[in-house]
Design an enzyme around this catalytic site. Sequence first.
Site, short mmCIF file in Angstrom:
data_model
loop_
_atom_site.label_atom_id
_atom_site.label_comp_id
_atom_site.label_asym_id
_atom_site.label_seq_id
_atom_site.Cartn_x
_atom_site.Cartn_y
_atom_site.Cartn_z
N GLY A 10 0.79 -1.08 -0.12
CA GLY A 10 0.00 -0.13 -0.03
C GLY A 10 0.85 1.25 0.06
O GLY A 10 1.88 1.26 -0.53
N LYS A 180 5.39 10.33 17.49
CA LYS A 180 4.59 10.17 16.36
C LYS A 180 3.27 9.92 16.60
O LYS A 180 2.20 10.19 15.83
CB LYS A 180 5.12 8.67 15.78
CG LYS A 180 4.52 8.40 14.19
CD LYS A 180 4.71 9.44 13.19
CE LYS A 180 3.71 9.26 12.19
NZ LYS A 180 3.48 8.04 11.46
N ASN A 184 -0.04 11.58 14.88
CA ASN A 184 -0.92 10.91 14.39
C ASN A 184 -2.49 11.27 15.17
O ASN A 184 -3.45 11.36 14.61
CB ASN A 184 -0.98 9.52 14.32
CG ASN A 184 -0.03 8.92 13.28
OD1 ASN A 184 1.10 8.29 13.63
ND2 ASN A 184 -0.05 9.43 11.92
N ASN A 198 -3.97 17.28 4.78
CA ASN A 198 -3.34 17.57 6.18
C ASN A 198 -2.93 18.82 6.50
O ASN A 198 -2.78 19.41 7.75
CB ASN A 198 -1.76 16.77 6.36
CG ASN A 198 -1.88 15.39 6.36
OD1 ASN A 198 -2.94 14.80 6.24
ND2 ASN A 198 -0.70 14.63 6.36
N ASN A 247 -0.73 15.82 1.46
CA ASN A 247 -1.08 14.52 1.50
C ASN A 247 -2.60 14.66 2.19
O ASN A 247 -2.90 15.34 2.92
CB ASN A 247 0.08 13.70 2.37
CG ASN A 247 -0.14 12.12 2.32
OD1 ASN A 247 -0.32 11.72 0.95
ND2 ASN A 247 -0.16 11.63 3.32
N SER A 249 -4.17 12.17 4.96
CA SER A 249 -3.84 11.18 6.00
C SER A 249 -4.39 9.81 5.85
O SER A 249 -5.44 9.46 5.01
CB SER A 249 -4.67 11.67 7.35
OG SER A 249 -5.93 11.44 7.42
N GLU A 262 -7.11 2.97 11.60
CA GLU A 262 -6.12 2.69 12.61
C GLU A 262 -6.20 3.32 14.05
O GLU A 262 -5.30 3.37 15.05
CB GLU A 262 -4.61 2.80 12.33
CG GLU A 262 -4.31 1.81 11.15
CD GLU A 262 -2.66 1.82 10.75
OE1 GLU A 262 -2.15 0.92 10.63
OE2 GLU A 262 -2.43 3.03 10.61
O1 KPL Z 1 1.27 9.21 9.44
C1 KPL Z 1 0.77 9.85 8.59
C2 KPL Z 1 -0.52 9.35 8.22
O2 KPL Z 1 -1.12 10.02 7.51
O3 KPL Z 1 -0.82 8.08 8.96
C3 KPL Z 1 1.19 11.26 8.28
C4 KPL Z 1 2.80 11.44 8.86
C5 KPL Z 1 0.41 12.25 9.24
C6 KPL Z 1 1.07 11.34 6.65
O4 KPL Z 1 -0.12 11.76 6.23
#
Ligand code: KPL
Length: 307
Positions: A10, A180, A184, A198, A247, A249, A262
């Site tokens: 993915g 991290k 998230n 984002n 991006n 997420s 998740e």
């Molecule tokens: O880990 C990410 C996610 O989308 O799960 C980030 C780093 C925020 C990138 O989109």
Amino acid sequence: MASVVVVGCGAVGSVLAVALSRGGVDVAVVTRGQSASRVIVEGLGEASIPVYTWSDAHRISPELVLYATKAYDLRAAVEESLRAGWRPGSVVSLQNGLGSLELLESRFPGRALGGIVLFGSTRLGHCRSRLVNRGEVLLGWRSANEEARRACHFLSDALSRGGLSTHCIGGRLDEWRWLKLAVNAAINPVTVLAWSRNRVVVEDPFARELAEALAEEVGRVAEAHGIKLPRNPVEEALRVARVTGDNCSSMIQDISRGKRTEIDYISGVVAEEAWRHGVSAPLNWFAYRAVRLLEKWLAGRRSPCET
Ligand code: KPL
């Protein structure tokens, strides 16, 4: 060291496979999808990489396995790899949130590494994705034998050569995993609520305020858990939202594909740890329930990255 397998093709698995191949590593991919012979990542490159399904996985015998499945698919992937007869010297968990490294540590004692992905990538199809920004990858361990420690350096060199700036942070993994987690917990639910890329987290004042408060809560829970975060969680969440601004997420990508998110491993874990330590984390509690609800009612809705 040779013979590396990436499990999952993915948004994360495809990027890692192409970077390893570009870094000169003999890499294969195993997925639940179809077999293939090419992996394509816009913004990084494409490579001839054998892509196997689990029914053919017994034909390979990797020394190093990178599990890049979704957190909730990891247990089944580990069972499949054991059924295929794999006996890897080291394994790496690359999932968001907490719980996946713990699972690998219990199945592969002394051999498990954890990876923290800070790049932004979007899945475009089977073994096809777009690297939206080239953020870093961090690799490290909580308890690892000599071979796994060597694998950490081997992988960070190979991925860096392949175009993904990667660092082996050794035994400092837990503090970065929690950082991290804060990133998230702040970005993912807020992008789902705003149904936006984002960058909404830094550009919309309401989104920003909410994300800041979510990250701050994770900081308090981490402290109660005995973790000293290496950076301020609020500043880090905003920094990552800025650099991955274009991006979508992973949570929006999951929902738009009608898949489970998740959230259990992110806001769910934060709420649970808060409760365990007697710390208050009502926003993460809310984010967990809100995303569970939206996961159900927004399933299949077009992602802003598809338009
Ligand atoms: O880990 C990410 C996610 O989308 O799960 C980030 C780093 C925020 C990138 O989109």
